[in-house]
Design an enzyme around this catalytic site. Sequence first.
Site, short mmCIF file in Angstrom:
data_model
loop_
_atom_site.label_atom_id
_atom_site.label_comp_id
_atom_site.label_asym_id
_atom_site.label_seq_id
_atom_site.Cartn_x
_atom_site.Cartn_y
_atom_site.Cartn_z
CG HIS A 135 -1.87 1.02 1.40
ND1 HIS A 135 -1.59 2.29 1.83
CD2 HIS A 135 -3.22 1.00 1.17
CE1 HIS A 135 -2.70 3.00 1.86
NE2 HIS A 135 -3.71 2.24 1.47
CG ASP A 212 0.64 -2.41 6.00
OD1 ASP A 212 -0.32 -2.57 6.77
OD2 ASP A 212 0.57 -1.74 4.95
CD GLN A 215 -6.86 -4.57 3.86
OE1 GLN A 215 -7.80 -5.30 4.18
NE2 GLN A 215 -7.04 -3.31 3.56
CE LYS A 238 -7.38 -0.49 6.23
NZ LYS A 238 -8.16 0.08 5.13
CB CYS A 378 -3.86 3.40 -1.55
SG CYS A 378 -5.12 4.64 -1.30
N1 C6P Z 1 -6.35 0.40 2.76
C1 C6P Z 1 -8.20 0.08 1.23
O1 C6P Z 1 -9.30 0.36 0.75
P1 C6P Z 1 -5.10 3.64 7.04
O2 C6P Z 1 -5.77 4.42 5.97
O3 C6P Z 1 -3.90 4.36 7.60
O4 C6P Z 1 -6.04 3.15 8.10
O5 C6P Z 1 -4.55 2.30 6.36
C2 C6P Z 1 -3.59 2.39 5.34
C3 C6P Z 1 -3.33 1.03 4.78
C4 C6P Z 1 -2.06 0.49 4.93
N2 C6P Z 1 -1.78 -0.74 4.50
C5 C6P Z 1 -2.70 -1.50 3.90
C6 C6P Z 1 -2.34 -2.89 3.47
C7 C6P Z 1 -4.00 -1.01 3.70
O6 C6P Z 1 -4.91 -1.78 3.11
C8 C6P Z 1 -4.32 0.30 4.13
C9 C6P Z 1 -5.67 0.90 3.89
C10 C6P Z 1 -7.69 0.85 2.43
O7 C6P Z 1 -7.51 -0.82 0.77
C11 C6P Z 1 -7.79 2.32 2.22
S1 C6P Z 1 -6.73 2.91 0.95
#
Ligand code: C6P
Length: 428
Positions: A135, A212, A215, A238, A378
């Site tokens: 991401h 990370d 997910q 999430k 993203c």
């Molecule tokens: N992915 C998706 O629709 P935040 O926004 O900081 O809570 O998470 C960022 C992030 C980082 N790593 C991974 C693997 C992610 O999937 C995400 C967030 C969402 O896929 C929003 S772009």
Amino acid sequence: MTTSGDGVGSSAYAFDVERIRRDFPVLKREVNGHTLVYLDNAATSQRPVQVMAEITRFYRDSNANIHRGVHTLSVEATDQYEGVREKVRSFIGAPSASEIVFTRNTTESINLVAHAWARAFLEAGDEVVISEIEHHSNIVPWQMLRDERGIVLRHIPMLDDGTLDLDVARATIGPRTKLLAITLMSNALGTIVPVGELADLAHAHGARVLVDAAQAAPHLPIDVGELGADFLAFSAHKMLGPTGVGVLWARGELLEAMPPFLGGGDMIATVSLTESTWNEVPHKFEAGTPNVGGVIAFGTAIDYLQALDMERVRAHERELTGYALSTLARVPGVTLHGPLDPNLRGGVVSFSLEGVHPHDVGQVLDSRGVAIRAGHHCAQPVMQRLGIPATARASFYIYNTRDEVDALEEAVRETASYFGFTPGATVA
Ligand code: C6P
């Protein structure tokens, strides 16, 4: 509906989805004349009534700032907030609750590591290894560090099936590697990365490992010791919790050695007009008033998931994902992206529909009450690797059912005919 994971006895892994669904009133909502089918869980999950009730309870009965007051409400709020560190510790198998830092989200957690740890301990020429399926949150902070400090940014490439090229990984992670920053589960493809194996490789070269888990934490059982992580980042929103709450877990000795990230109230021990000293960890990394009510309600979300059992959550989603993959594969014009084996992926199914832009797929599905995400998610390097601008993405969670996968399939079929796709063309 009760489902069971493949390869596991249904009695041990029975999962009462209908009971779970009663805790999520939004699932009864009508959208464009249809009952909502919410399949955008990778972006953010829905919240159960228990979490919403806890937010209301906090603001109604216990609202106060934390770590600052001697009055009853402040002490209560502090105890409740601090109590959630222990819940998070237990959820990820961490050794100590003092290793849990609350942030705003995964993005901030990764940036915290890039600012506080990497800027203090990495030098020009040191290598940070990421992967092609990251991401943007786990790419951009390292590019910024590269531009500022002259570190070398390398990556593990993705194979055609959406898994990582582990041969190249073995050649890429080496004596100059100081950090492996890697996702445990891709948000764009669902790929589950064998982080444990890669972490062993990184540790053999004395590197640190940042995982990370944005997910992975909502969908897979996580044990930081088994993973071989040194840092782990994830977001509450999430996994049934509120927005604006994230977690950074890091090994205690790393947190002790790291300088602070942001300066201000609560992260200090003493302040004079000329100098300051720092609070103990984890408070050293939590400057200013945090999302007190959000963290406390996140505790309720963790209780909810732990009562379900993360092994069962995984089994339910694997079963649903396998069903979705086989169902969508039968729709003429659909190309599925990512590994086709549900054991190698979480509950994320990215697909293209021949001749139809993913945004149009998303809009037609929405007109039928089916909520999916369309875009680059993203994860633009994944799109570049696939040679497409975007995908349509359905992502599942604890409350999704086979009937909803059927609704997805029907809506995708209708989309194909709406845009005049001729059956018989390419099917991947
Ligand atoms: N992915 C998706 O629709 P935040 O926004 O900081 O809570 O998470 C960022 C992030 C980082 N790593 C991974 C693997 C992610 O999937 C995400 C967030 C969402 O896929 C929003 S772009």
